[in-house]
Write an enzyme that holds these catalytic residues in place. Structure first.
Site, mmCIF file in Angstrom:
data_model
loop_
_atom_site.group_PDB
_atom_site.id
_atom_site.type_symbol
_atom_site.label_atom_id
_atom_site.label_comp_id
_atom_site.label_asym_id
_atom_site.label_seq_id
_atom_site.Cartn_x
_atom_site.Cartn_y
_atom_site.Cartn_z
ATOM 1 N N HIS A 120 -2.299 3.033 4.710
ATOM 2 C CA HIS A 120 -3.559 2.302 4.863
ATOM 3 C C HIS A 120 -4.463 3.082 5.802
ATOM 4 C CE1 HIS A 120 -6.516 -0.589 5.885
ATOM 5 N NE2 HIS A 120 -6.002 -0.888 7.050
ATOM 6 N N ASN B 299 -12.170 1.801 7.451
ATOM 7 C CA ASN B 299 -11.089 0.903 7.045
ATOM 8 C C ASN B 299 -11.648 -0.053 5.993
ATOM 9 O OD1 ASN B 299 -9.205 -1.153 6.798
ATOM 10 N ND2 ASN B 299 -8.761 -1.285 8.987
ATOM 11 N N CYS C 115 -4.990 -6.007 4.838
ATOM 12 C CA CYS C 115 -4.908 -4.567 4.597
ATOM 13 C C CYS C 115 -3.640 -4.139 3.859
ATOM 14 C CB CYS C 115 -5.035 -3.812 5.916
ATOM 15 S SG CYS C 115 -6.556 -4.186 6.823
#
Length: 329
Positions: free
Chosen positions: A256, A286, A123
């Protein structure tokens, strides 16, 4: 005698792509219920802030999604594909073991000869890739770079684990960076701590034509949460110090897009009003390395981020990796 000007990297254009298949929390709850697993829209929203995510079709790869995102960024930048002399793709879900997704994207763009490689920092991948591209442009090794985050996380989700499968989605985001006399990327910083590899991982591999280990995502949500909020605040302050800026100079924060509570917690620690926090996790979920460029493009095309704004990008992910980039748009 000619004096060489200082060389910086600036974002010239942004682009993104989401698969057509939008999966709501109710859609997911219905799918899980068929296997006797209970969840609900309210349960997911309360814990994550996610309302929906997009899943790619079975035959769609990371490079397939990277292509339209890249073309949109190139168009926004006014740059032809053959002007690109560096391609970096951040992904943890590559098309194949090798060659790199970046090389596959290069072929789909119809260009050849320039450096092309992948970055794998989960990520944090886009922040890592952007930092590498910035360094290469500043050094003179590249002049125009295409930096992409593209993920097909739906392929590695365990749909028998409601604590993880509701979190992730697929998508791609891209930026075109160009050399400039005017500072764009002001400062960046990258970190990793391999002591925490077990809290977020997909511990499978291929050997002799078979999958060894566990090929689906595993996460210790509480451990990730604790680490994430602390490291994101620290790295943001460090990058601000490097750039000679303060929290009040940040116009927009793009962390993020993992969990709304982590994102809001980071904004509060930086004393930023929540209306300066760019949020797409509610609609994207996500998307790992794609989440920051997806959110950046949404904010630019939505008229929030404008020329001259100062933007903080932050990523944190498996590895355990984290980093931040401060830039003037």
């Amino acid at each position: 005698m000619t004096t060489a000007f200082p060389r910086y990297a600036r974002i010239l254009g942004t682009g993104s792509h989401l698969p057509a298949n939008r999966v709501t929390n109710s859609d997911l709850a219905e799918r899980l219920a068929r296997d006797g697993i209970e969840t609900s829209h309210d349960w997911i929203v309360e814990r994550t802030g996610i309302h929906a995510r997009h899943f790619a079709a079975p035959d769609v790869t990371a490079s397939d999604m990277a292509l339209p995102a890249s073309l949109a960024a190139l168009e926004a930048a006014g740059v032809r594909p053959d002007e690109i002399d560096l391609i970096i793709v951040a992904t943890s879900t590559p098309d194949m073991i090798f060659p790199s997704t970046a090389c596959l994207l290069q072929r789909k763009l119809g260009i050849h000869g320039c450096a092309a490689f992948d970055v794998q920092a989960v990520c944090s991948g886009f922040v890592y890739a952007l930092t590498v591209a910035d360094a290469m442009i500043k050094s003179g090794a590249a002049t125009k770079a295409l930096v992409v985050g593209s993920e097909v996380f739906s392929r590695i989700l365990d749909f028998k684990d409601r604590t993880t499968c509701v979190l992730f989605g697929d998508g791609a985001g891209a930026v075109v960076l160009g050399a400039s006399e005017t500072p764009g990327i002001l400062a960046s910083e990258l970190h990793a701590d391999g002591r925490h590899v077990d809290i977020l991982c997909t511990p499978g591999t291929v050997s002799g034509g078979e999958v060894l280990g566990h090929p689906l995502l595993k996460m210790d949500g509480q451990a990730v949460f604790k680490l994430a909020v602390g490291v994101l605040e620290k790295v943001a302050r460090s990058v601000l110090e490097k750039a000679g800026r303060s929290e009040s100079d940040i116009d927009w924060l793009i962390p993020h897009q993992a969990n709304i509570r982590i994102m809001q917690g980071t904004a509060k620690k930086l004393k930023m009003p929540l209306d300066k926090l760019i949020v797409t996790v509610d609609e994207h979920g996500n998307t790992s390395a794609a989440s920051i460029p997806l959110a950046l493009d949404a904010a630019v095309r939505g008229g929030k981020i404008k020329a001259g704004d100062t933007v903080m990008l932050e990523g944190v992910g498996g590895g355990f990796t984290w980093g931040a980039v401060l830039l003037d748009f």
